[in-house]
Design a protein around this motif. Sequence first.
Motif, mmCIF file in Angstrom:
data_model
loop_
_atom_site.group_PDB
_atom_site.id
_atom_site.type_symbol
_atom_site.label_atom_id
_atom_site.label_comp_id
_atom_site.label_asym_id
_atom_site.label_seq_id
_atom_site.Cartn_x
_atom_site.Cartn_y
_atom_site.Cartn_z
ATOM 1 N N ALA A 1 51.241 18.484 1.338
ATOM 2 C CA ALA A 1 51.506 19.695 0.558
ATOM 3 C C ALA A 1 51.399 20.945 1.433
ATOM 4 O O ALA A 1 52.188 21.887 1.272
ATOM 5 C CB ALA A 1 50.531 19.786 -0.613
ATOM 6 N N ARG A 2 50.452 20.958 2.365
ATOM 7 C CA ARG A 2 50.323 22.111 3.261
ATOM 8 C C ARG A 2 51.543 22.240 4.163
ATOM 9 O O ARG A 2 52.078 23.345 4.353
ATOM 10 C CB ARG A 2 49.047 21.977 4.096
ATOM 11 N N TRP A 3 51.994 21.127 4.724
ATOM 12 C CA TRP A 3 53.161 21.167 5.592
ATOM 13 C C TRP A 3 54.422 21.519 4.815
ATOM 14 O O TRP A 3 55.294 22.243 5.314
ATOM 15 C CB TRP A 3 53.338 19.818 6.289
ATOM 16 N N ILE A 4 54.518 21.020 3.590
ATOM 17 C CA ILE A 4 55.691 21.343 2.768
ATOM 18 C C ILE A 4 55.691 22.825 2.404
ATOM 19 O O ILE A 4 56.747 23.469 2.377
ATOM 20 C CB ILE A 4 55.707 20.448 1.518
ATOM 21 N N LEU A 5 54.520 23.386 2.108
ATOM 22 C CA LEU A 5 54.434 24.817 1.836
ATOM 23 C C LEU A 5 54.870 25.616 3.058
ATOM 24 O O LEU A 5 55.626 26.598 2.934
ATOM 25 C CB LEU A 5 53.008 25.191 1.441
ATOM 26 N N ALA A 6 54.416 25.201 4.234
ATOM 27 C CA ALA A 6 54.816 25.892 5.463
ATOM 28 C C ALA A 6 56.331 25.828 5.645
ATOM 29 O O ALA A 6 56.978 26.832 5.983
ATOM 30 C CB ALA A 6 54.116 25.256 6.659
ATOM 31 N N SER A 7 56.910 24.668 5.412
ATOM 32 C CA SER A 7 58.357 24.522 5.551
ATOM 33 C C SER A 7 59.102 25.351 4.514
ATOM 34 O O SER A 7 60.145 25.953 4.822
ATOM 35 C CB SER A 7 58.739 23.042 5.417
ATOM 36 N N ALA A 8 58.571 25.394 3.290
ATOM 37 C CA ALA A 8 59.240 26.150 2.228
ATOM 38 C C ALA A 8 59.258 27.646 2.533
ATOM 39 O O ALA A 8 60.277 28.323 2.344
ATOM 40 C CB ALA A 8 58.550 25.887 0.894
ATOM 41 N N VAL A 9 58.134 28.169 3.011
ATOM 42 C CA VAL A 9 58.084 29.593 3.365
ATOM 43 C C VAL A 9 59.068 29.883 4.495
ATOM 44 O O VAL A 9 59.806 30.883 4.458
ATOM 45 C CB VAL A 9 56.653 29.993 3.772
ATOM 46 N N ALA A 10 59.102 29.012 5.492
ATOM 47 C CA ALA A 10 60.042 29.202 6.601
ATOM 48 C C ALA A 10 61.482 29.146 6.117
ATOM 49 O O ALA A 10 62.326 29.950 6.534
ATOM 50 C CB ALA A 10 59.793 28.142 7.671
ATOM 51 N N LEU A 11 61.780 28.217 5.207
ATOM 52 C CA LEU A 11 63.141 28.100 4.680
ATOM 53 C C LEU A 11 63.556 29.363 3.933
ATOM 54 O O LEU A 11 64.698 29.831 4.064
ATOM 55 C CB LEU A 11 63.233 26.879 3.752
ATOM 56 N N VAL A 12 62.639 29.916 3.148
ATOM 57 C CA VAL A 12 62.952 31.140 2.397
ATOM 58 C C VAL A 12 63.231 32.299 3.356
ATOM 59 O O VAL A 12 64.207 33.047 3.186
ATOM 60 C CB VAL A 12 61.799 31.476 1.434
ATOM 61 N N LEU A 13 62.397 32.461 4.363
ATOM 62 C CA LEU A 13 62.592 33.548 5.328
ATOM 63 C C LEU A 13 63.882 33.351 6.127
ATOM 64 O O LEU A 13 64.608 34.315 6.392
ATOM 65 C CB LEU A 13 61.394 33.636 6.265
ATOM 66 N N LEU A 14 64.153 32.123 6.500
ATOM 67 C CA LEU A 14 65.384 31.846 7.238
ATOM 68 C C LEU A 14 66.613 32.132 6.377
ATOM 69 O O LEU A 14 67.603 32.707 6.855
ATOM 70 C CB LEU A 14 65.397 30.390 7.702
#
Length: 211
Positions: free
Chosen positions: A119-132
């Motif tokens: 869940a922590r890694w998925i949250l990190a990926s989700a935030v990065a995806l939104v910013l990208l």
Amino acid sequence: MIVTLIVLCEVGFWVLLAVGLGLRYVARKPRAGAAVLLCEPLLEVVLLVVTAVDLKNGAQPDWKHGLAAVYIGFTVGLGPSTIAWVDARIAHRFAGGPPPVRPPKYGRDRAVHEWRVAARWILASAVALVLLQAAVWYVGPDGGTGSLRMWQQRMLWLTGINLVIAASYTLFPKRRPGPEPGREPEREPEPARERTGERTGERGPGRPEVR
């Protein structure tokens, strides 16, 4: 410039963490330590603002801007758990706190732990995806967004890998090691008085006399 700022933010993260925990446990100033630790998110804000200004000034989006978005996402998703991990060990070492809790190894508890990590890694990926994606929309269809799209694909791959790992521990839980094959489990010895009675013919406790 963006890469240099990312390096400075990473160094600043650990410097603030060391100063905050030092104030909290060594100098015995928990409020001052907490105030320093609360400054951690400011590093990501600075990096985000500088990246946005760089793009607004006409810079061609490339891997450096994507890396900035990924770094911010990872700090949001993994930063709190990293601080908690270090804090538990410093508290145990310098403040007489309890030993750090080790993650479980077997069964359902291990599966739950793996889902929390995922869940922590998925949250990190989700935030990065939104910013990208925000950067892609900002640049527009006429700009070169290939490098940003590349980072998005990597974040999707990272999400999938973490889901597979967590699901594997759920579908195929790791079991505790059992006794060695071919070896009978040890039996508990019977009370000495009962064994003596059986050998000599005497009555054991509570056993009727045989005539």
